[in-house]
Design a protein around this motif. Structure first.
Motif, PDB file in Angstrom:
ATOM      1  N   TRP A  21       0.980  -1.281  -0.075  1.00  0.00           N
ATOM      2  CA  TRP A  21       0.120   0.214   0.511  1.00  0.00           C
ATOM      3  C   TRP A  21       1.100   1.308  -0.213  1.00  0.00           C
ATOM      4  O   TRP A  21       0.233   2.352  -0.283  1.00  0.00           O
ATOM      5  N   ALA A 171      -4.444   1.530  -1.963  1.00  0.00           N
ATOM      6  CA  ALA A 171      -5.858   1.183  -1.271  1.00  0.00           C
ATOM      7  C   ALA A 171      -5.669   2.789  -1.016  1.00  0.00           C
ATOM      8  O   ALA A 171      -6.870   2.685  -0.745  1.00  0.00           O
ATOM      9  N   ALA A 176      -9.368   1.859  -5.799  1.00  0.00           N
ATOM     10  CA  ALA A 176      -9.151   1.176  -4.797  1.00  0.00           C
ATOM     11  C   ALA A 176     -11.026   1.244  -4.182  1.00  0.00           C
ATOM     12  O   ALA A 176     -11.546   0.444  -3.983  1.00  0.00           O
ATOM     13  N   LEU A 177     -11.506   2.779  -4.545  1.00  0.00           N
ATOM     14  CA  LEU A 177     -12.966   3.447  -3.577  1.00  0.00           C
ATOM     15  C   LEU A 177     -13.660   2.864  -4.428  1.00  0.00           C
ATOM     16  O   LEU A 177     -14.752   1.902  -4.420  1.00  0.00           O
ATOM     17  N   ARG A 179     -13.387  -0.021  -6.968  1.00  0.00           N
ATOM     18  CA  ARG A 179     -13.120  -1.453  -6.733  1.00  0.00           C
ATOM     19  C   ARG A 179     -14.100  -1.458  -5.448  1.00  0.00           C
ATOM     20  O   ARG A 179     -14.879  -2.490  -5.604  1.00  0.00           O
ATOM     21  N   ARG A 180     -13.936  -1.233  -3.965  1.00  0.00           N
ATOM     22  CA  ARG A 180     -14.864  -1.946  -3.254  1.00  0.00           C
ATOM     23  C   ARG A 180     -15.712  -1.415  -3.469  1.00  0.00           C
ATOM     24  O   ARG A 180     -16.862  -2.374  -2.888  1.00  0.00           O
ATOM     25  N   GLN A 181     -16.429  -0.509  -4.087  1.00  0.00           N
ATOM     26  CA  GLN A 181     -18.109   0.314  -4.267  1.00  0.00           C
ATOM     27  C   GLN A 181     -18.773  -0.769  -4.922  1.00  0.00           C
ATOM     28  O   GLN A 181     -19.968  -1.546  -5.088  1.00  0.00           O
ATOM     29  N   GLU A 183     -17.241  -4.321  -6.084  1.00  0.00           N
ATOM     30  CA  GLU A 183     -17.408  -5.233  -5.149  1.00  0.00           C
ATOM     31  C   GLU A 183     -18.953  -6.108  -5.053  1.00  0.00           C
ATOM     32  O   GLU A 183     -19.153  -7.427  -5.945  1.00  0.00           O
ATOM     33  N   PRO A 184     -19.596  -5.358  -4.042  1.00  0.00           N
ATOM     34  CA  PRO A 184     -20.444  -5.851  -4.030  1.00  0.00           C
ATOM     35  C   PRO A 184     -22.008  -6.772  -4.759  1.00  0.00           C
ATOM     36  O   PRO A 184     -22.163  -7.275  -5.283  1.00  0.00           O
TER      37      PRO A 184
END
Length: 187
Positions: A21, A171, A176-177, A179-181, A183-184
């Protein structure tokens, strides 16, 4: 000896994990602190007057990107066609957009790859178009002088950008933000 190797592996295992990171963030910080304003100021010199200068490049833009052609045209920009104008506008916009994308970490791999291409074209223009072939400016690889503007400095620039192409923004980035949004939604 076994204990020393174990300590070494444990310590540098942590360093390696932190590097996952830290290093992309550090690469983006190095880019921001050394090249962001360099490219933005260069882009500003290419804009025409007023708000519509975004669509009407200055003569300086043509002299930076097409130096020999501008001289051959007697410094009359009206002799240039749509292709040259589009190249100048694309180059100008790239100097603002690509560095910003790298700094915030948005489409970082693609933006970094684009900046590598930009630096290569910039360097070729400096050498071929502007005749920057003296030893001090052009430099040489594997010589004892590390301060040439083109080969030495720009090799470091390209290395930092290549690191980002390979590793991504890390990260702490918009990538990354996002990607996290996403993923679900993908799962």
């Amino acid at each position: 000896m076994h204990a020393l190797v174990s300590i070494h592996n444990a310590v540098f295992g942590l360093v390696e994990k932190a590097g996952d990171w830290l290093m992309p963030l550090a690469a983006r910080f190095v880019f921001a602190s050394t090249l962001l304003l360099y490219y933005w100021n260069s882009g500003l010199t290419k804009l025409g007057d007023g708000i519509f200068g975004l669509f009407s490049p200055s003569i300086g833009a043509y002299s930076q990107i097409f130096p020999k052609q501008l001289e051959a045209a007697g410094y009359d920009v009206s002799q240039f066609g749509l292709f040259q104008k589009l190249v100048v506008l694309a180059g100008t916009y790239a100097e603002f957009i690509l560095p910003l994308m790298i700094v915030i970490g948005l489409a970082t791999r693609l933006a970094s790859f684009g900046m590598i291409g930009f630096i290569i074209v910039q360097s070729l223009t400096d050498v071929i178009g502007h005749g920057a072939t003296d030893d001090k400016t052009l430099g040489a690889l594997f010589d004892r002088f590390p301060d040439a503007v083109i080969l030495d400095q720009r090799l470091f620039w390209i290395f930092v950008l290549t690191y980002l192409v390979v590793k991504g923004a890390g990260a702490l980035s918009v990538d990354a933000l996002l990607r996290r949004q996403l993923e679900p939604a993908i799962a």
